[in-house]
Design a protein around this motif. Structure first.
Motif, PDB file in Angstrom:
ATOM      1  N   ALA A   1       0.826  -1.207   0.000  1.00 60.88           N
ATOM      2  CA  ALA A   1       0.000   0.000   0.000  1.00 60.88           C
ATOM      3  C   ALA A   1       0.863   1.261   0.000  1.00 60.88           C
ATOM      4  N   VAL A   2       1.907   1.271   0.822  1.00 60.48           N
ATOM      5  CA  VAL A   2       2.784   2.445   0.889  1.00 60.48           C
ATOM      6  C   VAL A   2       3.485   2.658  -0.448  1.00 60.48           C
ATOM      7  N   ALA A   3       3.934   1.576  -1.088  1.00 54.44           N
ATOM      8  CA  ALA A   3       4.617   1.705  -2.374  1.00 54.44           C
ATOM      9  C   ALA A   3       3.710   2.364  -3.412  1.00 54.44           C
ATOM     10  N   VAL A   4       2.468   1.924  -3.483  1.00 58.36           N
ATOM     11  CA  VAL A   4       1.534   2.492  -4.462  1.00 58.36           C
ATOM     12  C   VAL A   4       1.250   3.958  -4.148  1.00 58.36           C
ATOM     13  N   ILE A   5       0.967   4.252  -2.899  1.00 57.88           N
ATOM     14  CA  ILE A   5       0.605   5.621  -2.515  1.00 57.88           C
ATOM     15  C   ILE A   5       1.773   6.573  -2.736  1.00 57.88           C
ATOM     16  N   VAL A   6       2.979   6.152  -2.334  1.00 52.88           N
ATOM     17  CA  VAL A   6       4.146   7.027  -2.469  1.00 52.88           C
ATOM     18  C   VAL A   6       4.495   7.245  -3.937  1.00 52.88           C
TER      19      VAL A   6
ATOM     20  N   ARG B   1      -5.164 -11.890 -14.565  1.00 55.89           N
ATOM     21  CA  ARG B   1      -4.981 -11.297 -13.240  1.00 55.89           C
ATOM     22  C   ARG B   1      -3.505 -11.127 -12.895  1.00 55.89           C
ATOM     23  N   ALA B   2      -2.634 -11.930 -13.468  1.00 55.16           N
ATOM     24  CA  ALA B   2      -1.208 -11.834 -13.153  1.00 55.16           C
ATOM     25  C   ALA B   2      -0.618 -10.493 -13.565  1.00 55.16           C
ATOM     26  N   GLY B   3      -1.200  -9.843 -14.579  1.00 55.18           N
ATOM     27  CA  GLY B   3      -0.625  -8.603 -15.079  1.00 55.18           C
ATOM     28  C   GLY B   3      -1.346  -7.345 -14.662  1.00 55.18           C
ATOM     29  N   TRP B   4      -2.267  -7.447 -13.722  1.00 57.20           N
ATOM     30  CA  TRP B   4      -3.070  -6.279 -13.355  1.00 57.20           C
ATOM     31  C   TRP B   4      -2.208  -5.144 -12.822  1.00 57.20           C
ATOM     32  N   MET B   5      -1.278  -5.441 -11.930  1.00 54.45           N
ATOM     33  CA  MET B   5      -0.416  -4.400 -11.368  1.00 54.45           C
ATOM     34  C   MET B   5       0.430  -3.751 -12.452  1.00 54.45           C
TER      35      MET B   5
ATOM     36  N   LEU C   1      -6.495  -0.195  -7.789  1.00 53.98           N
ATOM     37  CA  LEU C   1      -5.698  -1.046  -6.913  1.00 53.98           C
ATOM     38  C   LEU C   1      -6.258  -1.144  -5.501  1.00 53.98           C
ATOM     39  N   LEU C   2      -7.348  -0.422  -5.227  1.00 55.09           N
ATOM     40  CA  LEU C   2      -7.893  -0.421  -3.872  1.00 55.09           C
ATOM     41  C   LEU C   2      -8.340  -1.812  -3.436  1.00 55.09           C
ATOM     42  N   ARG C   3      -9.126  -2.483  -4.260  1.00 54.88           N
ATOM     43  CA  ARG C   3      -9.647  -3.793  -3.873  1.00 54.88           C
ATOM     44  C   ARG C   3      -8.546  -4.855  -3.812  1.00 54.88           C
ATOM     45  N   PRO C   4      -7.616  -4.930  -4.785  1.00 54.70           N
ATOM     46  CA  PRO C   4      -6.521  -5.886  -4.626  1.00 54.70           C
ATOM     47  C   PRO C   4      -5.678  -5.654  -3.372  1.00 54.70           C
TER      48      PRO C   4
ATOM     49  N   ARG D   1     -13.603 -12.032  -1.821  1.00 57.87           N
ATOM     50  CA  ARG D   1     -14.631 -11.094  -2.296  1.00 57.87           C
ATOM     51  C   ARG D   1     -13.995  -9.837  -2.890  1.00 57.87           C
ATOM     52  N   SER D   2     -12.883  -9.388  -2.313  1.00 63.11           N
ATOM     53  CA  SER D   2     -12.231  -8.173  -2.807  1.00 63.11           C
ATOM     54  C   SER D   2     -11.443  -8.422  -4.085  1.00 63.11           C
TER      55      SER D   2
END
Length: 664
Positions: free
Chosen positions: A30-35, A79-83, A403-406, A437-438
């Motif tokens: 989460a920190v990596a994405v936000i930063v 799904r493997a490539g979503w990020m 990326l919120l739900r993952p 569910r997420s």
């Protein structure tokens, strides 16, 4: 203080949220994405031409992203490539952000000083961990010696730039360069040493001041002397006797096969970890059973495997054009030394990437982005009209929402792992249900939930269905098919035997799939062949209490071992002699299937970039006295065994792995 942003990003990712093990946790992700998205939004970047490639070249990043998205859409495991699809624009825009931060001379000076301190700290961490704690090679905090070496190779040319100054900061630059070189050399990473040698050679031969040429000459001499020490290993590699090189050769061969199967768009971004087992031919004594191959150990090959010829040509064209543009601007730029150091770091990283393709360890692409940004900052001329930040803010908001739900699912997964370790199994199940569910397409969550559900009385049918869903979503991950096959066969599901066949074909050195395949149909004509395969993979299985009820099946399995090709005759005779005296009842124990036992072979960490969740699954009851008597190494994991022994296993004889399970 904008100049401190790039080194702070390097410190954060290199010491925590971008590393191999720690970067897989929920807080780190989460920190990596936000930063990353926050830096892009706050400091800005040119979204029209983020890498300053010119009127035509500026279309290359967009074309690369479109290729990545199209490859993910066509992938059997999208799904493997979503990020990768969501965050690729951020990494492509990050060099422009670094340029913005280092546009002013005072910011560049502060930033480079801080970068030298970061490189010094990471190098000291690695060396002290190696010297004091006794780790085999310097690897921390990145988590692997090849990752550490590649990260330092990219940043070393930038870290020595404070040595241009007078006073104490000069010593900081020299210390950073010396410690980084020592850590790379101590890591004994051949790819890292090759990258360092390339940097030293270009630095020595370039148009540098005589004082700088002397330092590059010293480094080149050190690398040359160390290469003499490495000559015995190089000789083993050339002779084909080095286990590490043999393992890499098997990964490369799998990558070439996979590329040939889908040459246009590849298997999809991130798909190598989930699909490469389809094409991997394991070598006895080199590839362990249950191996989790998270990357193909060569970045160009991995890009070709995942994105096909289209992706690799676009990535290569973008890289070459970036170098050409920066070299043409060198003499007229703000800081030619900074530009040259950035390009030198990128070139060294490119050489190191020939032996590693770990893009999922985000500390490495971030280091490359900072080096590219340094080249942009050094090549810039005067003030440029900034682009509107509106599109960047829209992208950052959209990426956060995507990326919120993952990331929420990752948090639930970490909660489940912690609850299970504390014995709160009901809470762990509830957390995994929330994770599913997420992020319903992520295969690790239903597999873990299936293992938890299997502990309940009467819940095996539900657990087996969850395991099957996980295996189908994961594509060609052997461990997922193994769990599905074991639970499906135990629950009497008609697809259980097929799942075990898939697990066996994807991991033919593993003893569990053939043994359970034999258990599923002991009266089948092929059962003795499955039994023989299981005994070759794990001779202790001859002590299984199952054979007390089916002694004739044990004898037929042993008879099938005798003519098996590629296995040492002495090993066979020893097994036959020890197994013939089996059948005496006594104290029993169970052979366990270990999941996530070691970081190097972790299913969760290597394939799915999730925190390790160590688990022990007691499966096969054996008589302890017979186990003690059967003190043989596994034939299929013994270096004296020929690859012909692997090719003879029944699941590979019955079907071609290229037709299963990805393309059914």
């Amino acid at each position: 203080m904008a100049g401190l942003a790039p080194p702070l990003l390097l410190a954060l990712f290199g010491a925590w949220c971008g590393t191999f093990a720690w970067g897989a946790s929920s807080p780190a992700g989460a920190v990596a994405v936000i930063v990353l998205l926050g830096a892009l939004s706050v400091f800005g970047a040119s979204w029209r031409d983020p890498l300053r490639l010119g009127d035509v070249g500026r279309l290359l990043p967009l074309a690369l992203w479109i290729t990545v998205a199209a490859s993910a859409w066509a992938s059997p495991v999208p799904r493997a490539g979503w990020m990768a699809v969501v965050l690729l624009p951020a990494f492509l825009g990050l060099p422009g952000t670094v340029e913005r931060c280092w546009r002013r001379e005072v910011d560049r000076r502060r930033g480079l000083r801080a970068l030298a301190i970061v490189v010094t700290g990471i190098s000291l961490w690695a060396l002290l961990d190696w010297l004091i704690l006794g780790t085999p090679r310097p690897s921390m905090p990145l988590g692997h010696h090849n990752l550490l070496a590649a990260w330092l190779v990219i940043l070393l040319p930038l870290s020595v730039l404070p040595a241009r100054e007078e006073g104490r900061w000069r010593l900081t630059g020299l210390a950073a360069g010396a410690l980084a070189a020592c850590a790379i050399i101590a890591s004994r990473s051949l790819a890292g040493l090759a990258g360092l040698a390339m940097e030293a050679l270009i630095g020595f031969g370039g148009r540098a001041r005589p004082r700088w040429r002397r330092w590059w000459a010293v480094l080149l001499a050190l690398v040359f002397l160390l290469s003499l020490v490495q000559l015995p290993r190089v000789a083993r590699i050339v002779a084909g006797k080095d286990p590490s090189a043999q393992a890499r050769a098997s990964y490369w061969a799998a990558g070439v096969k996979g590329f040939s199967a889908r040459p246009l768009l590849g298997w999809g971004p991130g798909a190598a970890a989930w699909t490469s087992a389809t094409f991997l031919d394991p070598t006895p004594g080199v590839n362990p059973w249950g191996e989790s191959v998270g990357e193909l150990h060569s970045l160009p090959l991995q890009v070709g495997y995942e994105l096909g010829l289209t992706g690799i040509l676009l990535a290569l064209g973008l890289t070459v054009l970036f170098f050409i543009r920066r070299i043409l601007e060198r003499e007229e730029g703000r800081d030619p030394g900074l530009l040259g150091s950035g390009l030198l770091g990128l070139g060294g990283g490119a050489v190191a990437s020939l032996g590693s393709g770990a893009l999922a360890v985000t500390a490495l692409p971030l280091a490359a982005a900072v080096a590219a940004g340094a080249a942009l900052a050094g090549s810039g001329r005067g003030k440029t009209r900034p682009d509107s930040r509106g599109p960047l803010w829209i992208y950052a908001a959209a990426a956060l929402l995507a990326l919120l739900r993952p990331e929420l699912a990752r948090w639930h997964y970490d909660r489940a792992a912690a609850a299970d370790a504390a014995g709160r199994h009901t809470e762990a199940e509830a957390a995994l249900e929330s994770a599913m569910r997420s992020d319903p397409a992520f295969p690790l969550y239903p597999m873990r939930l299936a293992l938890l559900r299997d502990r309940r009385t009467g819940a095996r049918a539900e657990a087996s269905q969850l395991a099957l869903e996980a295996a189908e979503r994961g594509g060609a991950v052997p461990s997922l098919w193994l769990v599905a096959g074991i639970l499906g066969a135990a629950a009497g599901r008609p697809w259980g035997a097929g799942a075990l066949e898939n697990a066996c074909a994807l991991d033919p050195l593993n003893p569990f799939p053939p043994f359970y395949r034999m258990l599923a149909s002991p009266a089948e004509s092929a059962a003795p062949l499955y039994g023989a395969h299981a005994l070759l993979a794990e001779p202790h299985l001859a002590a299984a209490s199952f054979f007390e009820r089916h002694p004739e099946l044990l004898q037929r399995s042993l008879a099938a071992v005798r003519p098996w090709p590629g296995v040492d005759a002495g090993w066979k005779e020893t097994l036959l002699a020890a197994a013939q005296t089996n059948g005496q009842r006594g104290p029993s124990s169970k052979i366990e299937l270990l999941i996530d036992a070691e970081p190097e072979t972790s299913l969760s960490l290597s394939l799915f970039r999730r925190s390790r969740w160590p688990a022990r699954w007691p499966l096969i009851q054996v008589r302890q006295e017979a186990v003690d008597r059967l003190g043989l190494p596994a034939a299929l994991s013994w270096r004296g065994t020929s690859p012909a022994a692997v090719r003879a296993v029944p699941c590979l004889q019955r079907s071609t792995r290229e037709r299963m399970p990805l393309t059914r």
